[in-house]
Design a protein around this motif. Sequence first.
Motif, short mmCIF file in Angstrom:
data_model
loop_
_atom_site.label_atom_id
_atom_site.label_comp_id
_atom_site.label_asym_id
_atom_site.label_seq_id
_atom_site.Cartn_x
_atom_site.Cartn_y
_atom_site.Cartn_z
N GLN A 108 -19.75 -12.00 -9.93
CA GLN A 108 -20.72 -11.16 -10.55
C GLN A 108 -21.22 -11.52 -11.80
N ASP A 109 -20.47 -12.32 -12.57
CA ASP A 109 -20.64 -12.76 -13.83
C ASP A 109 -20.37 -14.16 -14.06
N MET A 110 -20.86 -14.79 -15.69
CA MET A 110 -20.36 -16.00 -15.58
C MET A 110 -18.93 -16.33 -15.72
N THR A 111 -18.18 -15.40 -16.24
CA THR A 111 -16.54 -15.64 -16.13
C THR A 111 -15.93 -15.93 -14.76
N TRP A 112 -16.47 -15.11 -13.72
CA TRP A 112 -16.14 -15.47 -12.47
C TRP A 112 -16.51 -16.59 -11.73
#
Length: 555
Positions: A108-112
């Motif tokens: 759901q975000d760039m980190t994941w």
Amino acid sequence: MTTIPNFPVGTTADPATKRHILLVFAGLMVTMLLASLDQTIFSTALPTIVGELNGVDHMLWVTTAYILASTIMLPVYGKLGDLIGRKGLFIGAIALFIVGSVVGGLAQDMTWLIIGRAIQGLGGGGLMILSQAIIADVIPARERGKYMGIMGGVFALSSVAGPLLGGWFTEGIGWRWAFWMNIPLGILAIVSAVAFLRLPKHANAKPRLDVAGMGLLAVASTCLVLVTTWGGTTYDWDSLTIMALIIGTVVAGVAFVMVERRAPEPIMPLHLFKDRNFNLTTTAGLITGIAMFGALAYLPTYLQMVTGANATEAGFLMIPMMAALLVSSIGSGALVSKTGRYKWLPIVGTIVVAIALVLLSTMTPDLAIWVLCSYLAVMGLGLGMSMQILILIVQNSFPVSQVGTATASNNYFRQIGASLGSAIVGSLFVARLTELMAQRMPNTGGSASAGLNSLTPAVVKELPASVRDIIIGGYNDALTPVFLYMVPLVVVAVVLLCFVKEVPLATTIERDILPESLEIDGANFVRLETVSTDVVGADATAGPGRTPAGDVPRA
């Protein structure tokens, strides 16, 4: 030590053996497709993905995370495959790749998203290197050329299909399907491996792992890529962080060499570097990796932003490059198998790559599409003539008991080149683009960089013509000079390849391991006389044609 007869495709091979080799090869092709698709499928989807997740400043990590993780694992898979066998490792690598696909698909975000790509890389490194080493287990070097050429062709095919699928997913059912599609392909690859792979069984049940070497190599690789990724963008080149990473790279590298000199089973044996062909082709492969992945990583983004093509159209525009790579890779592999001559191919191919980079550096926003596509075709032609042949040269320089380690070490440095290429081109491109936007759109003040983070091709299309022209010009002027910067490096590779010694390609496989299909149960042993199996169409005098006598248990 036990020596067993080889199993090449040859005039004396029975139909069952031929069918078995073809089934094994088909399974490897599925796996190569799985790994190579994942290197290219995000190229056309990436601008939309990072715009949706608001992370253009982290865009290069989507590709760098995968390449870095797979690079670190290459020597590990190569060495363990030589020590304990490749089948179990192969299946485990595919499973790990599937896990990474699930994580990335749910991100759901760039980190994941980046974490998912890193996990994919941990498995993906095994898919590529083990596929190449498994071929060396069953096909002699003289005949292997055409198989390696087809492997290069699969990479070319996936490089076309990847951007097209990425564009289609992005504009249709959603970019997350670029992850979900790996699950059925991965399951098919596992089933194929379980059903058809019958590889030599290794007697070393309790290998002494070079844990210290693995750790130090991982640290050195990570520090090096972080230097090229963060330097000049996230941190200044003279910042404490970058200086610390440079020092970490040097210290870890020196410590790695010292550990490898004393390790009983070094992950990257130093004796490899005593072989002239290994050194020359490995250095040339590193340079090829810089040029190839530096170009491939950002050309689709350039095509979308500058030509106004959507994601799918950008994928179609890459077809000339990959079609040329497909033809030249398969053709060069077949030519090597037929003639046994190979030295001239990577030399000519690398010269063609240098010419292509010069042509790409002349691109402008007004350049005709057919001219741009012809430049890309020249690049593909050169890459297809060199990539797989360099690997074949390395494999022909070492016995099959070391072929995994040698192939992995060669691929490691090529992947280091890929990491450096993606990171350096990305860093130079983003830094230059930010600078140009600040110069050409001064009214945005300090928000130029922040505004770039949310730009997608669709957004650029909707901007007023005056603003759109500035952004398109910035993309062109930021990327094209980087291609020219890489030309001197490629010229160095050409010079190095001129010194490669053309060792005759082996026509048989010699090994000191037992095939899994033979029982090890104390049965009577039979003494084999000297065994020699000639490859179809190969001259028996072209390479080693005899296998030493040895003991094999009677089935």
